[in-house]
Design a protein around this motif. Sequence first.
Motif, mmCIF file in Angstrom:
data_model
loop_
_atom_site.group_PDB
_atom_site.id
_atom_site.type_symbol
_atom_site.label_atom_id
_atom_site.label_comp_id
_atom_site.label_asym_id
_atom_site.label_seq_id
_atom_site.Cartn_x
_atom_site.Cartn_y
_atom_site.Cartn_z
ATOM 1 N N ALA A 14 0.835 -1.206 0.000
ATOM 2 C CA ALA A 14 0.000 0.000 0.000
ATOM 3 C C ALA A 14 0.870 1.256 0.000
ATOM 4 O O ALA A 14 0.596 2.226 -0.726
ATOM 5 N N GLN A 15 1.930 1.226 0.810
ATOM 6 C CA GLN A 15 2.835 2.378 0.899
ATOM 7 C C GLN A 15 3.493 2.653 -0.455
ATOM 8 O O GLN A 15 3.575 3.806 -0.890
ATOM 9 N N ALA A 16 3.914 1.596 -1.130
ATOM 10 C CA ALA A 16 4.545 1.748 -2.450
ATOM 11 C C ALA A 16 3.546 2.333 -3.457
ATOM 12 O O ALA A 16 3.909 3.161 -4.300
ATOM 13 N N MET A 17 2.275 1.913 -3.342
ATOM 14 C CA MET A 17 1.237 2.459 -4.227
ATOM 15 C C MET A 17 0.998 3.934 -3.943
ATOM 16 O O MET A 17 0.809 4.748 -4.853
ATOM 17 N N LEU A 18 1.015 4.267 -2.655
ATOM 18 C CA LEU A 18 0.810 5.652 -2.208
ATOM 19 C C LEU A 18 1.925 6.551 -2.754
ATOM 20 O O LEU A 18 1.661 7.636 -3.278
#
Length: 298
Positions: A155-159
Amino acid sequence: MDNDIPKRHVGDSPSLGSSKVDLHTHTTHSDGAYSPTALVAMAAAAGVKHLAVTDHDNLGGVAEATLAAAQHTIEIIPGIEMSADMPGGSEVHILGYYLDVDNQELQAELVRLREGREGRGYGMVQKLIALGMPISWERVLELSAGGSVGRPHVAQAMLERGYIQSSAEAFDKYIGDGGPAYVDRAKLSPAESVALIHRAGGVASFAHPIYTTDYPTVLRDLVALGLDGVESYYGHYPEADRQTLLTLADQLGIIPTGGSDYHGRPTMNDTPVGGVYVPVESVARLRAKAETYRKRIA
Ligand SMILES: [Zn+2]
Ligand SMILES: [Zn+2]
């Protein structure tokens, strides 16, 4: 809670406050934001005297925490939080306490589970790429900082790439259970988790049961499998659930445990380390119970 069940806010609980005991915390060895050393320093500053480090499928933070604790008067309880699959596909988390961190069987099983997590994380990255949202697997590994790879890292990488506005959106739209980029992974059954913890000389407790549907029934089933405790003190429990769990623990003759489930990630709606009242008596009961398993092994 953890990297695998999105957190929901259920209102402030009267159990919030400062505590000498915290039996549920995460570090960079799973999805926590802080190193074991930093976590121990925070716990010491908060007045915690008994701290369990309970990373997901990982015992790696225990040694560093124990070393760091030498500078403070804190007992480090070697712990873990294991994910287990219920019949029907839902997931529960089982906490283990006073484990023998050198237990070979446990270590081998954890390696297998972590490899499963990595394979799954990689699978989700591939699905996101296919959905037109290329993120880098190397970046996901970097975000997990050598610990267990979890969905919050994806999720962090997508953010970071601007595909979503919040971590919750990643779960809601893509990587939540059944989502288009979701990948399942191998887990143990609750019976296997509890037995594994016992064979490593540890005591098993049911983590954050209120995130499980019909938790009183599930709890009774788990106790029949040998479960020793239930997380009865937790940051955002409504008072009614806390009372229900304390009553159930009493009726079933198991140990009420509790903790902050601190991750140091504001997006996870954390309680600060030492921020949930847990009685010192619970620690004594866990230690005594672990003693009986150790004797059985020896
Ligand atoms: Zn947790
Ligand atoms: Zn959890």
